[in-house]
Design an enzyme around this catalytic site. Structure first.
Site, PDB file in Angstrom:
ATOM      1  N   ASP A  94      37.032  32.536  73.096  1.00 54.56           N
ATOM      2  CA  ASP A  94      37.720  33.746  73.533  1.00 54.56           C
ATOM      3  C   ASP A  94      37.200  34.141  74.916  1.00 54.56           C
ATOM      4  OD1 ASP A  94      39.527  35.744  73.205  1.00 54.56           O
ATOM      5  OD2 ASP A  94      38.274  36.998  71.923  1.00 54.56           O
ATOM      6  N   THR A 143      42.840  37.068  78.579  1.00 55.32           N
ATOM      7  CA  THR A 143      43.754  38.134  78.979  1.00 55.32           C
ATOM      8  C   THR A 143      44.046  38.004  80.477  1.00 55.32           C
ATOM      9  OG1 THR A 143      41.804  39.494  79.288  1.00 55.32           O
ATOM     10  CG2 THR A 143      43.013  39.823  77.247  1.00 55.32           C
TER      11      THR A 143
END
Ligand code: ADP
Length: 362
Positions: free
Chosen positions: A144, A193
């Site tokens: 992540d 992101t």
């Protein structure tokens, strides 16, 4: 399929994901701006610890993201047919849209294990080498916030991704040498992101690069209905849509709203979640018809009242509202842009007519 969470990796506490909140708090204190807790931040909090219970675990249970599912269905079938691991996959999009969930689903479909970690937990070379050497054939390594990998970790990943080989430097200075250790073939799933912050050599090593989009209201309604069913609380279809409309196109937020509405309705001793009790509950929690909370409204009204609606630079907005710049950019702003409340121009952010009329009405 077993889920393994490594070291300081993405755990139920989601310590890493809490960092922006912590930063925001310290900034708030210095600026002495009072804020209220928000239910509509997409970053995971300890409140979401029961996520595992409601995560879909098959491709067919994963609602929405049609294009992504179609691409992955083909990639999974092809890899299984060849008896090889799937190509390395980069998933990008705002938090809470289902990147981790998709990685776990791929592992289930491929019948392999998925190890979950996050780039800030891979600070030292041995963090990443330890993970890589312990992978079994075909396993998935989910990283992540991959845009936050440091250079050393990134360079260790290049031969690992390309040739399933780990190049370890032994010794220092002129006497140092490189020892290559063979790795089992694996799939790296990177999530971010901020796809623009990933270096091109790393990006180029992913065979598949896929974007996750905000969910449509009907898709989010389906997610809300599914979650309420799993929580064993009866819900009317209108109520599910009311919650979905306030869920900012994000399953993590919609699921959180379902849990809070369920709490409210249960305390009120009402047997069913209806549109009206859901709306009352969400108004009480300060989540308006568009899913905006106190901070969104503060940002929009500060732009209108102090800067004639903009355009204004991100730094100025952060200073004027006491919000963390990164949180505004990565968590708050993408949704405001998506619903057409904010526009991004070369000179900064500007409020739209749509946002003005919504604020006047609310
Ligand atoms: P990300 O990794 O993108 O931050 P997650 O994969 O952790 O997001 O998803 C957050 C939560 O939202 C999950 O616990 C899951 O319950 C729910 N979720 C995400 N995507 C879907 C989907 N397509 N269908 C149903 N639930 C979903």
């Amino acid at each position: 399929m077993a889920i393994k969470r490594s070291g300081n990796g993405k755990s139920n506490n989601n310590n890493d994901k809490k960092t922006p909140n912590k930063k925001r708090q310290s900034k708030k204190q210095t600026n002495k701006i009072e804020t209220k807790p928000s239910l509509v931040r997409a970053v995971a909090t300890s409140e979401d610890s029961s996520e595992a219970q409601i995560r879909p675990n098959t491709l067919s249970g994963y609602i929405g993201q049609k294009e992504l599912k179609e691409t992955l269905k083909i990639a999974i079938a092809a890899a299984r047919g060849r008896g090889e691991p799937m190509d390395h996959l980069l998933l990008y999009g705002p938090p809470g849209l289902g990147k981790t969930t998709m990685s776990l689903i791929i592992a289930t479909e491929m019948e392999v294990d998925c190890k979950i970690t996050t780039a800030p937990a891979l600070e030292r070379p041995r963090d990443i080498s330890g993970l890589l050497v312990n992978l079994k054939p075909g396993d998935i390594l989910f990283v992540d916030e991959i845009h936050r990998l440091n250079r050393i970790a990134e360079e260790l990943l290049y031969p690992a991704m390309e040739d399933f080989r780990l190049d370890i430097t032994i010794g220092k200075g002129q006497t140092s040498r490189i020892r290559s250790v063979p790795l089992k073939p694996f799939t790296l799933v990177g999530a971010t992101t901020k796809v623009g912050s990933i270096s091109s050599p790393l990006r180029d090593r992913f065979g598949l690069i896929q974007r996750l989009r905000f969910y449509e209201i009907d898709e989010l309604t389906e997610i809300v209905l599914r979650t309420a069913k799993l929580l064993k609380y009866p819900i009317e279809p209108d109520a599910a849509e009311e919650i979905a409309r306030r869920g900012r196109g994000t399953p993590r937020i919609a699921n959180r709203l379902v849990r809070r509405v369920r709490d409210y309705v249960q305390v009120q001793k009402e047997p069913v979640i209806t549109q009206s009790n859901a709306a009352i509950a969400l108004d009480k929690y300060n989540v308006d018809r568009f899913g905006l909370d106190w901070t969104d409204r503060l940002i929009l009204s500060t732009l209108i009242d102090n800067f004639h609606g903009g355009p204004v630079g991100l730094e100025t907005i952060a200073a004027a509202t006491g919000e963390d710049k990164k949180t505004i950019e990565e968590v708050i702003e993408p949704y405001l842009l998506q619903i057409g409340f904010l526009q991004r121009t070369s000179r900064g952010r500007a409020v739209t007519e749509r946002a003005r009329s919504h604020l006047q009405k609310s």
